[in-house]
Design an enzyme around this catalytic site. Structure first.
Site, short mmCIF file in Angstrom:
data_model
loop_
_atom_site.label_atom_id
_atom_site.label_comp_id
_atom_site.label_asym_id
_atom_site.label_seq_id
_atom_site.Cartn_x
_atom_site.Cartn_y
_atom_site.Cartn_z
N HIS A 17 -2.45 10.90 -2.20
CA HIS A 17 -2.69 9.45 -2.30
C HIS A 17 -3.69 9.01 -1.22
O HIS A 17 -3.32 8.85 -0.06
CB HIS A 17 -1.38 8.67 -2.14
CG HIS A 17 -1.53 7.20 -2.40
ND1 HIS A 17 -0.66 6.51 -3.23
CD2 HIS A 17 -2.42 6.28 -1.96
CE1 HIS A 17 -1.02 5.23 -3.28
NE2 HIS A 17 -2.09 5.07 -2.50
N HIS A 19 -7.35 6.51 -0.34
CA HIS A 19 -8.40 5.54 -0.68
C HIS A 19 -9.64 5.91 0.11
O HIS A 19 -9.60 5.90 1.35
CB HIS A 19 -7.99 4.11 -0.31
CG HIS A 19 -6.74 3.67 -1.01
ND1 HIS A 19 -6.76 2.94 -2.17
CD2 HIS A 19 -5.43 3.88 -0.72
CE1 HIS A 19 -5.51 2.71 -2.57
NE2 HIS A 19 -4.68 3.27 -1.71
N LYS A 103 -3.39 5.27 -12.79
CA LYS A 103 -2.72 4.46 -11.78
C LYS A 103 -2.33 3.09 -12.33
O LYS A 103 -3.17 2.38 -12.90
CB LYS A 103 -3.65 4.30 -10.57
CG LYS A 103 -3.07 3.51 -9.41
CD LYS A 103 -1.98 4.28 -8.69
CE LYS A 103 -1.17 3.41 -7.76
NZ LYS A 103 -1.67 3.32 -6.42
N HIS A 140 2.30 1.85 -8.25
CA HIS A 140 2.58 1.00 -7.09
C HIS A 140 3.82 0.20 -7.48
O HIS A 140 3.75 -0.72 -8.31
CB HIS A 140 1.39 0.08 -6.79
CG HIS A 140 1.65 -0.83 -5.63
ND1 HIS A 140 1.01 -0.72 -4.42
CD2 HIS A 140 2.54 -1.86 -5.48
CE1 HIS A 140 1.47 -1.64 -3.58
NE2 HIS A 140 2.40 -2.35 -4.20
N HIS A 178 4.03 5.88 -2.34
CA HIS A 178 4.36 5.29 -1.03
C HIS A 178 5.70 4.57 -0.99
O HIS A 178 5.76 3.37 -0.75
CB HIS A 178 3.24 4.37 -0.54
CG HIS A 178 2.74 3.36 -1.55
ND1 HIS A 178 3.56 2.54 -2.27
CD2 HIS A 178 1.47 3.04 -1.94
CE1 HIS A 178 2.83 1.77 -3.05
NE2 HIS A 178 1.56 2.06 -2.87
N ASP A 252 -1.73 7.57 1.84
CA ASP A 252 -2.17 6.19 1.57
C ASP A 252 -3.14 5.70 2.63
O ASP A 252 -3.13 4.52 3.01
CB ASP A 252 -0.97 5.23 1.45
CG ASP A 252 -1.34 3.96 0.69
OD1 ASP A 252 -2.45 3.90 0.13
OD2 ASP A 252 -0.52 3.02 0.68
#
Ligand code: OTD
Ligand code: ZN
Ligand code: ZN
Length: 351
Positions: A17, A19, A103, A140, A178, A252
């Site tokens: 995970h 970004h 996602k 999420h 997460h 994350d």
């Protein structure tokens, strides 16, 4: 026992995970993920989200071109689901490995989620397709509603969305991303790990909501889902301490420019790529659970995603490692998690 351990050799980890953003930020942050991880699941929430195969191919190329160090890093791309995603697009992308997963962002749950899903029933045909082709759904997991307390949104999501979803699509492979609560840990454990797993971040393992307000408000610890009470932190730490296959590494890491963090409307997100792996090591050591470090970092993720475990290994040694204060991006900076602090563990020199 583990305080006497000075060296740990494990299969090279993957980060499930991440970004990486785009352009100038991408160019600056990518090497930190590449240094510690062989593969990473790349989140699709760019300003212009990755919603189809063409965008994904272009973004993947950009990521690979931005990596100036020869780390043999493999980005694993994901598709951002919207109310308009077509099952055929996913099916094609998954069959060609353009997408490894899709996602699900509930509308307005985090950065760049204004085109996220308003009602899960809007994507029923997409979910049916994903279940049939074995494509993982990454979630999420927060029920976004002003009437639900921000600290209760994850537990509420399990009740109102995840559990009904599991019942409707029992063979859909789901990663609850997460996780931050004991309710999530308990729920995940009850389910078959081939179909339901969870990632856990280093910051949710190391911190609780007191830390966010310690000595003043700490914008650099503001992330979503928000840090929770210490009983939840404890549940997460226990969850990873016995090698349970449901749980694996997902940092994350979510970089934002300083000017956007320190703002009247500060952005959510913690950039932890420079320290994530070594932070996990610290937690496993504190939990006297270093013997399970490899399963969490390098085995459980590939098993869930039906991918080979990496052949390469890394060696982590007990040697101080100082995290940089910040990283320059143009005229601004990005401040990493544990900025200026020293961790007890480092990678052995040759990396
Ligand atoms: N949480 N920030 C971001 C993403 C995550 O929900 C997440 O995955 C981001 O900035 O992209 C954050 O706080
Ligand atoms: Zn999220
Ligand atoms: Zn994220």
């Amino acid at each position: 026992m583990s305080k006497f351990i000075k060296k740990i050799k494990i299969k090279k980890p993957d980060d499930w995970h991440v970004h990486l953003r785009d352009d100038d930020i991408l160019k600056k942050v990518i090497k930190y993920t590449g240094k510690f991880y062989k593969r990473a699941i790349i989140m699709p929430n760019l300003d212009d989200p990755i919603t189809n195969c063409l965008k994904s191919i272009a973004y993947r190329d950009k990521i690979l071109k931005s990596m100036h160090v020869n780390y043999k890093f493999q980005p694993l791309m994901t598709c951002y689901l919207t109310n308009f995603t077509k099952p055929k697009e996913l099916e094609f992308g998954f069959s060609k490995k353009i997408f490894i997963a899709a996602k699900y962002y509930p509308n307005f749950c985090t950065t760049n989620s204004k085109t996220g899903i308003k009602k899960i029933s809007n994507i029923t045909s997409v979910l049916e397709c994903m279940e049939n082709i074995g494509m993982p759904l990454l979630i999420h997991g927060e029920e976004i509603n002003q009437n639900i307390d921000i600290y209760d949104r994850e537990a509420k999501f399990i009740e109102t969305t995840l559990d009904p979803l599991r019942k409707k699509f029992p063979k859909l492979k789901i990663v609850l991303e997460h996780i931050t609560t004991k309710e999530s840990v308990e729920y995940i454990k009850k389910n078959d790990f081939n179909y339901l797993a969870a990632t856990i971040t280093p910051h949710h393992l190391m911190l609780n909501r007191n830390d966010m307000f310690s000595g003043g408000i700490q914008p650099y610890l503001y992330c979503l889902p928000i840090l929770k009470k210490n009983i939840h932190q404890k549940a997460l730490r226990e969850a990873i301490s016995n090698g349970d296959k449901h749980f694996f590494l997902g940092s994350d890491t979510a970089p934002h420019l300083h000017k956007n963090k320190i703002n009247v409307l500060g952005c959510a997100g913690i950039f932890n790529a420079p320290s994530s792996l070594l932070s996990y090591v610290k937690v496993f050591e504190e939990m006297n659970a270093l013997k399970h470090l490899q399963s969490f970092c390098s085995e459980n993720g590939p098993k869930f995603y039906n991918m080979p475990i990496n052949k390469e290994t890394i060696t982590i040694v007990k040697k101080p490692y100082k995290i940089m204060k910040n990283i320059k991006v143009g005229r601004d900076t990005i401040v990493p998690f544990l900025s200026g602090e020293t961790l007890n563990w480092s990678l052995e020199n040759k990396y």
